[in-house]
Design a protein around this motif. Structure first.
Motif, PDB file in Angstrom:
ATOM      1  N   GLN A 141      -8.555   8.775 -52.867  1.00 11.10           N
ATOM      2  CA  GLN A 141      -8.690  10.135 -53.367  1.00 11.10           C
ATOM      3  C   GLN A 141      -9.314  11.076 -52.336  1.00 11.10           C
ATOM      4  O   GLN A 141      -8.968  12.260 -52.276  1.00 11.10           O
ATOM      5  CB  GLN A 141      -9.531  10.140 -54.662  1.00 11.10           C
ATOM      6  N   HIS A 142     -10.238  10.549 -51.545  1.00  7.51           N
ATOM      7  CA  HIS A 142     -10.909  11.398 -50.549  1.00  7.51           C
ATOM      8  C   HIS A 142      -9.964  11.766 -49.399  1.00  7.51           C
ATOM      9  O   HIS A 142     -10.287  12.610 -48.581  1.00  7.51           O
ATOM     10  CB  HIS A 142     -12.154  10.697 -50.025  1.00  7.51           C
ATOM     11  N   LEU A 143      -8.786  11.098 -49.316  1.00  2.00           N
ATOM     12  CA  LEU A 143      -7.791  11.470 -48.309  1.00  2.00           C
ATOM     13  C   LEU A 143      -6.715  12.377 -48.893  1.00  2.00           C
ATOM     14  O   LEU A 143      -5.764  12.748 -48.201  1.00  2.00           O
ATOM     15  CB  LEU A 143      -7.127  10.206 -47.731  1.00  2.00           C
ATOM     16  N   ALA A 144      -6.856  12.705 -50.175  1.00  2.00           N
ATOM     17  CA  ALA A 144      -5.780  13.420 -50.881  1.00  2.00           C
ATOM     18  C   ALA A 144      -5.377  14.700 -50.148  1.00  2.00           C
ATOM     19  O   ALA A 144      -4.186  14.958 -49.943  1.00  2.00           O
ATOM     20  CB  ALA A 144      -6.217  13.736 -52.312  1.00  2.00           C
TER      21      ALA A 144
ATOM     22  N   ARG B 172       6.506  18.616 -55.296  1.00  2.00           N
ATOM     23  CA  ARG B 172       6.081  18.614 -53.887  1.00  2.00           C
ATOM     24  C   ARG B 172       4.666  18.067 -53.709  1.00  2.00           C
ATOM     25  O   ARG B 172       3.932  18.483 -52.808  1.00  2.00           O
ATOM     26  CB  ARG B 172       6.179  20.008 -53.270  1.00  2.00           C
ATOM     27  N   LYS B 173       4.297  17.170 -54.595  1.00  5.38           N
ATOM     28  CA  LYS B 173       2.974  16.552 -54.487  1.00  5.38           C
ATOM     29  C   LYS B 173       3.123  15.089 -54.097  1.00  5.38           C
ATOM     30  O   LYS B 173       4.009  14.386 -54.598  1.00  5.38           O
ATOM     31  CB  LYS B 173       2.226  16.626 -55.830  1.00  5.38           C
ATOM     32  N   VAL B 174       2.234  14.649 -53.218  1.00  5.32           N
ATOM     33  CA  VAL B 174       2.208  13.237 -52.845  1.00  5.32           C
ATOM     34  C   VAL B 174       1.368  12.487 -53.878  1.00  5.32           C
ATOM     35  O   VAL B 174       0.390  13.028 -54.412  1.00  5.32           O
ATOM     36  CB  VAL B 174       1.642  13.067 -51.416  1.00  5.32           C
ATOM     37  N   TYR B 175       1.804  11.273 -54.206  1.00  3.76           N
ATOM     38  CA  TYR B 175       0.995  10.430 -55.084  1.00  3.76           C
ATOM     39  C   TYR B 175      -0.095   9.772 -54.245  1.00  3.76           C
ATOM     40  O   TYR B 175       0.204   9.149 -53.215  1.00  3.76           O
ATOM     41  CB  TYR B 175       1.858   9.353 -55.747  1.00  3.76           C
ATOM     42  N   ILE B 176      -1.322   9.899 -54.674  1.00  3.81           N
ATOM     43  CA  ILE B 176      -2.439   9.346 -53.909  1.00  3.81           C
ATOM     44  C   ILE B 176      -2.734   7.942 -54.428  1.00  3.81           C
ATOM     45  O   ILE B 176      -3.059   7.770 -55.607  1.00  3.81           O
ATOM     46  CB  ILE B 176      -3.701  10.223 -54.042  1.00  3.81           C
ATOM     47  N   PRO B 177      -2.617   6.943 -53.578  1.00  3.51           N
ATOM     48  CA  PRO B 177      -2.885   5.573 -54.062  1.00  3.51           C
ATOM     49  C   PRO B 177      -4.358   5.393 -54.425  1.00  3.51           C
ATOM     50  O   PRO B 177      -5.223   6.134 -53.934  1.00  3.51           O
ATOM     51  CB  PRO B 177      -2.494   4.694 -52.870  1.00  3.51           C
TER      52      PRO B 177
END
Lengths: 307, 307
Positions: A238-241, A229-234
């Motif tokens: 990272q600061h929008l994670a 249930r984790k989104v992959y952060i492009p």
């Protein structure tokens, strides 16, 4: 019941998912006000039913069915129809005052104080900050204003071809007349602000009340691991994670688990809609989990998303 | 003589060229006010003399020589010294009111009306528009304010490590208190606005009064054809072509032709300065024509720039 409302817009099933997340994000922060969504014929019947479970008002807007003077004028320039769909929010006169939120926004904290502001209050746009960004704005529904806006649209068009250009031309004194109509940027924090002036984002971004996922970093276009249930952060985001993860948390917990089986072709309809509507973002990471199906229908082609 | 002044800052000979172009751009639009430049010891004696030909005041600021209380406090954190050099503009108390202009700005139209504004008036920053951009601002020189700013700097530092972060923290009510202190964006039009919201730039950019070459597109870093006197416009910057060419027109007509022979190593000193100062832009198109030399000194290595 409050006669104030939060209003959003969905032109297809994909944006309806965004609208649903916006609605649930408002419920999570215990807004005291009603929720309304404008939809166009691109939204499926199944999705309409889903929208009705959380929105107090689901209003279908269809220019071609409308016979009032402003719309007849607009029919002379049908190319403006899609662009100015948002203007129909001024027709929700059952409400005294409204705040419009784009379907790619996410409410992080209670913002009911926005209804103390007057029309037209909005936050500056990061591209040309003497323009306001039309993703979040306070307005007063009024058929007169709607008609006037439509007439202005037909006469002047829009300098950017969209609603933001039109609204900025119409409410042209926003930049320099009344500071109280300048919403703090934390009510419409552009996701691109994080990389255009990262130190300010780090300093003030923690106070963000409404995040606006402008540009290509739409939450529903990111890859998502349905097991963790984790989104992959492009890279570079990272600061929008935390914001992206929060969007997916709401989607998983409040939206996806309640989607009905008859919307099982949602991904397909989304792609079709986006092919039809050139203004929709290109699908680079099309990984929205499909709605739950009966177990017997699950195949290897369908991501095994926990329901 | 006016007791108002335009103030800029040059920390080396390269930025001094920018300061000279700023000064001549102000003269071309017939400003009624005086011109002042703050310089640091990185500026050569020859360049100082050149600056004195157009600036009414050439003020050398050197923290190490200064013994006042604020500067002594600052000496405890010498790393802040370079960053906050700009703050010395508040010490120009021979003037009643000033407008500060970064050396990478270019004045396109008479802007003397800016002196009707009060401290601190500035235009929004495109990165986080609740912050002002510190490339153009109206202020009142005052030793008290200078001391207070220095004390604030030592106590709080700057959230972005530069003067903009510090000034925004110090003048923290700018965003939401007084609309008259929001300068229209045309007084500090960011060159990056042209590609972040091109339709608005096309609509409003023609009214620009002061252009600010932020980012990597510094005019002096573009290639220049000394025969045709045309600047090469890098890809994606066509909408800035007129502004870049105007900068070079001023440089050729008003600045370069008057540089003295003893500044013939300007390019070298510029490169040295930029190597020393990591905050300087990287030199990608290092093609500033060198100042004129006696014909006997001309070689093939020196671009044959008409004098």
């Amino acid at each position: 019941m409050s006669n104030f409302a939060w209003v959003t817009l969905a032109t297809n099933d994909s944006y309806s998912l965004g609208a649903l997340v916006v609605a649930h994000s408002l419920k999570r922060v215990h807004t005291a006000h009603q929720l309304a969504v404008l939809i166009t014929p691109g939204v499926s019947e199944a999705m309409k039913n889903k929208l009705r479970t959380i929105f107090n008002v689901v209003e279908e807007v269809n220019l071609l069915d409308s016979k009032d003077e402003a719309n007849l004028a607009l029919l002379k320039r049908p190319e403006l129809g899609i662009t100015f769909t948002k203007l129909h929010c001024w027709r929700l006169t059952q409400f005294e005052k409204c705040v419009f939120l784009d379907a790619d926004t996410l409410v992080l904290r209670n913002c009911d104080e926005l209804f103390e502001r007057e029309e037209l209050s909005a936050a500056p746009d990061v591209g040309w900050p003497d323009c306001f960004n039309s993703g979040v704005y306070v307005y007063r529904p009024s058929l007169d204003t709607f008609s006037s806006l439509m007439q202005y649209a037909v006469t002047h068009g829009s300098f950017d071809g969209g609603d933001q250009g039109l609204l900025n031309s119409y409410f042209s004194d926003w930049a320099h007349k009344d500071i109280s109509k300048h919403l703090p940027f934390i009510y419409n924090t552009s996701s691109v602000a994080s990389y255009s002036y990262l130190p300010a984002f780090k300093q003030f971004g923690q106070n963000t009340k409404i995040l606006h996922f402008i540009g290509t970093a739409k939450p529903w276009l990111q890859n998502f691991n349905s097991e963790s249930r984790k989104v992959y952060i492009p890279g570079g985001y990272q600061h929008l994670a935390n914001f992206l993860q929060y969007w997916w948390d709401i989607f998983c917990e409040d939206v996806h688990s309640r989607l009905s089986a008859d919307m099982s072709d949602l991904n397909n309809s989304r792609n079709n809609n986006e092919k039809r509507n050139s203004s929709a973002p290109s699908v680079r990471y099309c990984e929205i989990p499909p709605p739950p199906k009966p177990t017997s229908q699950l195949t290897n082609q369908v991501p095994s998303y926990p329901t």
